[in-house]
Enzyme design. Sequence first.
Site, PDB file in Angstrom:
ATOM      1  N   ASP A 112       0.837  -1.304  -0.154  1.00 43.74           N
ATOM      2  CA  ASP A 112      -0.068  -0.125   0.083  1.00 43.74           C
ATOM      3  C   ASP A 112       0.731   1.366   0.082  1.00 43.74           C
ATOM      4  O   ASP A 112       0.504   2.079   1.028  1.00 43.74           O
ATOM      5  CB  ASP A 112      -0.795  -0.064   1.116  1.00 43.74           C
ATOM      6  CG  ASP A 112      -2.231  -0.700   0.843  1.00 43.74           C
ATOM      7  OD1 ASP A 112      -2.149  -1.356  -0.364  1.00 43.74           O
ATOM      8  OD2 ASP A 112      -3.243  -0.795   1.720  1.00 43.74           O
ATOM      9  N   THR A 113       1.554   1.476  -1.093  1.00 46.42           N
ATOM     10  CA  THR A 113       1.955   2.751  -1.104  1.00 46.42           C
ATOM     11  C   THR A 113       0.866   3.707  -1.524  1.00 46.42           C
ATOM     12  O   THR A 113      -0.204   3.408  -1.812  1.00 46.42           O
ATOM     13  CB  THR A 113       2.632   2.844  -2.650  1.00 46.42           C
ATOM     14  OG1 THR A 113       3.797   2.086  -2.628  1.00 46.42           O
ATOM     15  CG2 THR A 113       3.495   4.095  -2.924  1.00 46.42           C
TER      16      THR A 113
END
Lengths: 450, 450
Positions: free
Chosen positions: B263-264
């Site tokens: 989850d950038t």
Amino acid sequence: MTMEKGISSVEVLPSKSSQVTAVKVVVKEPETKQTQRGKRVGFVLVHAGAGYHSESKAKEYKHVCKRACQKAIEKLQAGALATDAVTAALIELEDSPFTNAGMGSNLNLLGEIECDASIMDGKSLNFGAVGALSGIKNPVSVANRLLCEGQKGKLSAGRIPPCFLVGEGAFRWAVDHGIPACPPGIMATRFSLAAFKRNKRKLELAEKVETDLIQLKKRRQSNEKGSRVMCRTCGRPSRANDGSRGGDQIELYSLENDSGTLDTVGAVVVDQEGNVAAAVSSGGLALKHPGRVGQAALYGCGCWAENTGAHTPYSTAVSTSGCGEHLVRTILARECSCALQTEDAHQALLETMQNKFIGSPFLANEDGVLGGVIVLRSCRCSAEPELSQEKPTLLVEFLWSHTTESMCVGYMSAQDGKAKTHISRLPPGAVAGQSVAIEGGVCRLESPES
Amino acid sequence: MTMEKGISSVEVLPSKSSQVTAVKVVVKEPETKQTQRGKRVGFVLVHAGAGYHSESKAKEYKHVCKRACQKAIEKLQAGALATDAVTAALIELEDSPFTNAGMGSNLNLLGEIECDASIMDGKSLNFGAVGALSGIKNPVSVANRLLCEGQKGKLSAGRIPPCFLVGEGAFRWAVDHGIPACPPGIMATRFSLAAFKRNKRKLELAEKVETDLIQLKKRRQSNEKGSRVMCRTCGRPSRANDGSRGGDQIELYSLENDSGTLDTVGAVVVDQEGNVAAAVSSGGLALKHPGRVGQAALYGCGCWAENTGAHTPYSTAVSTSGCGEHLVRTILARECSCALQTEDAHQALLETMQNKFIGSPFLANEDGVLGGVIVLRSCRCSAEPELSQEKPTLLVEFLWSHTTESMCVGYMSAQDGKAKTHISRLPPGAVAGQSVAIEGGVCRLESPES
């Protein structure tokens, strides 16, 4: 094997922009040699930086380029792949105290050496890179090991292997993988330490002048109630306006722009099977901030290698040198590789340097755009198409181009007894950062199988 | 202001490859509102990662996206530039313990947090980035400060300001520039520490199984005198062959691929003047090697922003998320930006995700290609071309696309009371890493001057 090499004529091309001067060195001087059956073939082109190479040091630069070529060719002759050969060339270039890579790299603001390096394999399209790496004599060997480990597939528990490591983590990874640590103090040379001291003195002088200017301006402002131009992004006073840079006085204290400051080194190789590889290594800018990473570590910016494929009629390999920030913001290595897929390699590279580098909208605010590239492209073709018995021949076109005052290159094929070296310079009157020099040659390699 | 928004239909597009399924969500649901004269306008699109967002945490992800949009819009309404607005959105996303950026980032092999972040300004085309940065709560604020400092011109003594800093050097630079250090231990959350412990246990189990397999194979090899496949680059035994990976047994011990691992976060913004900006921030892969830098720090890979120019009819902004190594090797952010200069934004993005990402020759050896992008493009046009009195209107097209199971996005214009959020998922039967989902909408913004 038929070799076409040697410089026969220099012509100044008309340029589209008045700021751009192009020098084309046509390379035509056929040397015919018999193919030594069974001998491995291949070609290497190296550079010892785009920057300024003084006549007094020319011999040293040429000598290290020659040795780097020989190392790569020895590898190719022993049957090594392009990645091994390009690494061997880079290690030789890094080990020279005259280049700004590995031993003798520029020192950063704290007097430390932090290196960037990367390598790309045109066959697997894999990439390995290190940034701001201290304590390892040959940063390219760590980059190559990262590339190799990446090719082995996933790590335990499905983890994706890293292709880019920086700083302390990169150092630990290297040592864990058997690459020896270099004792502190070994990599700084007499030259790099002396340049560091001179640059530090210039910096202190420049900062003193700037402090005086700021105080002068402050006094003027309080008298004139003049408005200050603020930076539009952070809202703080613009540096250009508060006197902390830009004055003619400051230019007197600019850091040395000799060969030591920009001399990233690099190499491009094509092996006997037509596989290409490229690598680059740099100590970065003199007095850079610790932790600063430049183009030599960055994908697409420092080097590029791509074998011929469905959408790429030519195999291409590129290595760049110069001002890291300029090379990063134009992603110059990949840009050159893409351009080289058109028919005329010379024209394609010249246009790229003119339009995508000097004329790049990404560098519109720069006074001068400083950089250089070495490129090669190869394709399989028939040596003598008029004959029915076609020989599988590798046509290698190689070029170098720079906007810096000079660039030192060397090149060699596996059939040559020794490398040729050359210091390419901008023609008289051309302005560094605004003009392009471009030269190159062609080499035909017959496959040993034929 | 005229707004066209809301999801009205879902259609499954035929794909070129059997592996690719495209979902197109056509967004047409005009909402007409009167322009509030003098009010600042603009638009923001954010994402909380391309990965897997469980239904149980959906509310949290949507909530943080909503808050991030509001923060950006507040900035735009106050007259801030796109870079300020995008930074404000990112800080909100980084501060969430649910996203893998800033607070609550994935822990590396040593249990430390090292963050990557970058920002690009479409107007100046300047870029700022940090990699493997520890001890700073909001890495994007350092990236933004680097961008801002870079815009001020050269440093004292003619030194070029850095645009990319890593590790300890980046930390020191941030603190020297007034960004507060974050005390150790604050950034790891209950969730991230628990995930680290689970992953560490899985890794130990996986490595035990692998060790057992190696010993088993060794015994077999000594019996069968079987030859070992060597890595062609480094000459060492290939990992795929020595049992240290790849077996079906290993898959049981693969690290958690929940939302925490990929989850950038990121955002793209267009401000009232039509300037675009993009930013991205990431804690990187779970149990990554210390010093590993992913796409979030790399130019062209993590984010891209480019105002309309001589060769770019549209202003474009892109932010990516997913497996860093995949996004790096395809230079995906810049690739999307280039593609978006053609007429049909939706088709251009879909083709890019199919041909330049999933089908990229640079990822030919990957089992699945995991990533997602948010993009916006804008151009000035007439709201009602049939009327002679043309109003200067900004047409904003916004899209998100992913090959991961899901992607959480939020979007908002300066005229909206609150943000819209959405968790986009691959359609049933589509395989993550091999299929593409794509959705988006259009928004018309009238200039406040009209």
